[in-house]
Design an enzyme around this catalytic site. Structure first.
Site, PDB file in Angstrom:
ATOM      1  N   ASP A 188      -6.773  -0.787  -3.278  1.00  0.00           N
ATOM      2  CA  ASP A 188      -7.224  -0.603  -4.664  1.00  0.00           C
ATOM      3  C   ASP A 188      -6.273  -1.320  -5.628  1.00  0.00           C
ATOM      4  OD1 ASP A 188      -9.143   1.062  -3.577  1.00  0.00           O
ATOM      5  OD2 ASP A 188      -7.932   2.860  -3.859  1.00  0.00           O
ATOM      6  N   GLU A 198     -14.375  -4.282   6.165  1.00  0.00           N
ATOM      7  CA  GLU A 198     -15.496  -4.126   5.239  1.00  0.00           C
ATOM      8  C   GLU A 198     -16.320  -5.423   5.137  1.00  0.00           C
ATOM      9  OE1 GLU A 198     -12.826  -0.863   2.854  1.00  0.00           O
ATOM     10  OE2 GLU A 198     -13.182  -2.789   1.891  1.00  0.00           O
TER      11      GLU A 198
HETATM   12  P1  ADP Z   1      -7.047   1.472   1.084  1.00  0.00           P
HETATM   13  O1  ADP Z   1      -8.510   1.771   0.817  1.00  0.00           O
HETATM   14  O2  ADP Z   1      -6.304   2.626   1.680  1.00  0.00           O
HETATM   15  O3  ADP Z   1      -6.379   0.884  -0.089  1.00  0.00           O
HETATM   16  P2  ADP Z   1      -7.700  -1.028   2.343  1.00  0.00           P
HETATM   17  O4  ADP Z   1      -8.063  -1.273   3.744  1.00  0.00           O
HETATM   18  O5  ADP Z   1      -8.750  -1.246   1.302  1.00  0.00           O
HETATM   19  O6  ADP Z   1      -7.075   0.417   2.255  1.00  0.00           O
HETATM   20  O7  ADP Z   1      -6.471  -1.955   1.930  1.00  0.00           O
HETATM   21  C1  ADP Z   1      -5.352  -2.028   2.656  1.00  0.00           C
HETATM   22  C2  ADP Z   1      -4.646  -3.334   2.277  1.00  0.00           C
HETATM   23  O8  ADP Z   1      -3.323  -3.024   1.885  1.00  0.00           O
HETATM   24  C3  ADP Z   1      -4.530  -4.309   3.413  1.00  0.00           C
HETATM   25  O9  ADP Z   1      -5.638  -5.187   3.432  1.00  0.00           O
HETATM   26  C4  ADP Z   1      -3.240  -5.046   3.123  1.00  0.00           C
HETATM   27  O10 ADP Z   1      -3.535  -6.211   2.375  1.00  0.00           O
HETATM   28  C5  ADP Z   1      -2.467  -4.070   2.245  1.00  0.00           C
HETATM   29  N1  ADP Z   1      -1.340  -3.471   2.952  1.00  0.00           N
HETATM   30  C6  ADP Z   1      -1.394  -2.528   3.925  1.00  0.00           C
HETATM   31  N2  ADP Z   1      -0.149  -2.229   4.369  1.00  0.00           N
HETATM   32  C7  ADP Z   1       0.715  -2.982   3.649  1.00  0.00           C
HETATM   33  C8  ADP Z   1       2.148  -3.139   3.637  1.00  0.00           C
HETATM   34  N3  ADP Z   1       2.924  -2.452   4.465  1.00  0.00           N
HETATM   35  N4  ADP Z   1       2.682  -4.031   2.763  1.00  0.00           N
HETATM   36  C9  ADP Z   1       1.901  -4.733   1.922  1.00  0.00           C
HETATM   37  N5  ADP Z   1       0.547  -4.639   1.897  1.00  0.00           N
HETATM   38  C10 ADP Z   1      -0.039  -3.777   2.742  1.00  0.00           C
END
Ligand code: ADP
Length: 491
Positions: free
Chosen positions: A471, A313
């Protein structure tokens, strides 16, 4: 500082944020809540659906690569493409016909709260925040069911011409249809032949069919808008999300310009004469570049204090602001991508006149803060660490139902790859004279005048669920900061 020291910082940060969270008077959260219908699809179900729509139709539609879903064949084509490539995809549909077809022919496994505002509202209540005032322009009976039962969660309604707050289950519009998104998950290793190709799904992933019926508006009735200042005393800040629903043109002749104006008016109304009111916008991917740019330059710029976003983003935002090269460098995963991410964050902070830009990625969070932000680097860092422990809790448990659940996330180790990436950024900033090594670890005011706070994050190896973790990160950090804001009563 080594990883063990960071773990110690995590413990302290979570302890301190928990101590202060009760100081938050309340938060307003709008706009996008929906129902997520979850389905883990099986090979036999795919075969059945293909036999209904016909192989030949499907083959032609896959080649056309539909950008929106108008009928079941479009849906199957995009599902096939997502499975073949193992890639996540989100595709809009503008009628409720597909929902009915899927209900007749597939049926979901489970349903849950979806949408950034809905997810964040429930999470904040579960963390113990007292007044969570959620607002959904399309609050239906079905939608209301997915808000958790708590006296701390309220929705504004107009009764006898006056704004009052009620739980969503008592505030819904019985005439309103629900907005239901379908999330079709598929598993690595699923094999089948289709449209003349034999293939095996290379990766677990999902196709999201995002429902965008024509009654969807990022909006608020005039009487509610007029009385919005009634809630100002109950809140310290607002989290706003869902602007991606804005369309360039509507059937009634209105355009995005009208909705951008309304969105700004709501922010102005919430702030009133209190310049300390914190307004956070959670960014998301917006395909339409006109809307993406309008959100950043018309709604976020000047009106909003804080912006949350992931790395892709950041690139998308930089792109519409005219920094194509930097945007490319952020996502190309080269050696310098973390450096570009930092530079991108600074550009967004300055260009959009923000007080805070919080970027989360898998392994670290970067937050740049303007000179005039009222909180120091230590508190900013604690907010990021709290957010990371919260994210790890959600990834481990699937949801956070109580602030004490965070001990689960605290037990997840700091991700060493993220820590290594940060060392690269540290070398670069020290080399450029932007800060010293100690400053880098402690959070600092850079030579360029903005604050910089960076933390390695905790990453769960086998997450139960990943939807909504971003989020949770943004809402968690924002609330941790609100809890420490000096209270000034101006209005
Ligand atoms: P969403 O809109 O589905 O919440 P985003 O791309 O905005 O997705 O956010 C995903 C974030 O979640 C990533 O930037 C990362 O920091 C965090 N994340 C993803 N997978 C994991 C995980 N397995 N453990 C901890 N944090 C995670």
């Amino acid at each position: 500082m080594d990883i063990a020291d960071w773990e110690k910082r995590y413990e302290e940060a979570v302890f301190n944020v928990k101590e202060h969270i009760g100081n938050v008077q309340g938060v307003f959260v709008a706009y996008n809540s929906n129902v997520d219908a979850m389905k883990h699809i099986r090979v036999d179900e795919i075969k059945k659906l293909v036999s209904i729509i016909g192989y030949k139709n499907l083959r032609e539609r896959i080649i056309e690569y539909p950008r929106e879903i108008k009928d079941p064949t479009d849906f199957m084509a995009r599902l096939f493409i997502a499975m073949r490539d193992g890639k996540a995809a989100e595709v809009p549909t503008y009628t409720t016909d597909l929902h009915e077809w899927l209900m007749d022919n597939l049926v979901f496994d489970s349903a849950r709260m979806g949408g950034q505002a809905g997810i964040m509202s429930n999470l904040l209540v579960n963390l113990g925040v007292k007044n969570v005032i959620t607002y959904v322009p399309w609050l239906s009976r079905e939608q209301a069911e997915y808000f958790i039962d708590s006296p701390h969660l309220k929705h504004p309604v107009i009764e006898d011409g006056k704004l009052i707050l009620k739980h969503p289950k008592e505030a819904f519009d019985p005439e309103q249809k629900p907005k239901i998104n379908w999330i079709i998950e598929f598993s690595k290793g699923m094999r089948f032949s289709c449209a003349g190709e034999d293939f095996e799904v290379p990766r677990d992933n999902r196709l999201i069919v995002s429902s965008r019926p024509n009654w969807l508006r990022i909006d608020m009735g005039n009487d509610m808008y007029e009385q919005l200042d009634e809630i100002r005393e109950d809140i310290d800040g607002a989290i706003l999300a869902g602007y991606q629903m804005i369309k360039e043109e509507y059937e009634d002749g209105t355009t995005y310009v009208d909705y951008v104006k309304k969105a700004v008016n709501v922010i102005e109304r919430l702030k009133g004469c209190n310049p300390q009111m914190r307004i956070h916008v959670e960014f998301t991917s917006i395909q339409n570049k006109v809307i993406r740019k309008a959100l950043l330059t018309e709604i976020v710029k000047k009106h909003v204090t804080s912006l949350g976003l992931d790395t892709v983003e950041v690139a998308n935002a930089l792109n519409v602001l005219g920094y194509e090269e930097l945007a490319y460098s952020v996502i190309n995963k080269g050696e310098d991508s973390v450096v570009s991410l930092y530079e991108g964050a600074v550009k967004l902070l300055k260009e959009l006149e923000l007080q805070r830009v919080h970027i989360h990625s898998l392994g670290y969070y970067i937050c740049v803060v303007s000179k005039d932000h009222p909180l120091d680097a230590n508190i900013q860092r604690e907010a990021l660490l709290f957010a990371s422990a919260l994210a790890a809790t959600q990834a481990t448990l699937g949801s956070v139902t109580n602030i004490d659940d965070i001990s689960v996330g605290l037990g997840v180790p700091v991700y060493d790859q993220g820590y290594d990436d940060l060392l690269e950024l540290e070398k670069y900033l020290v080399r450029r004279g932007i800060c010293s090594s100690e400053d880098f670890e402690d959070g600092c005011i850079s030579a360029e005048g903005h604050g910089l706070v960076i933390v390695p994050s905790k990453v769960v190896k086998d997450p139960v669920a990943t939807v909504g973790i971003g989020d949770a990160i943004s809402a968690g950090a924002f609330i941790a900061l609100l809890a420490r804001m000096p209270k000034i009563n101006i209005c």
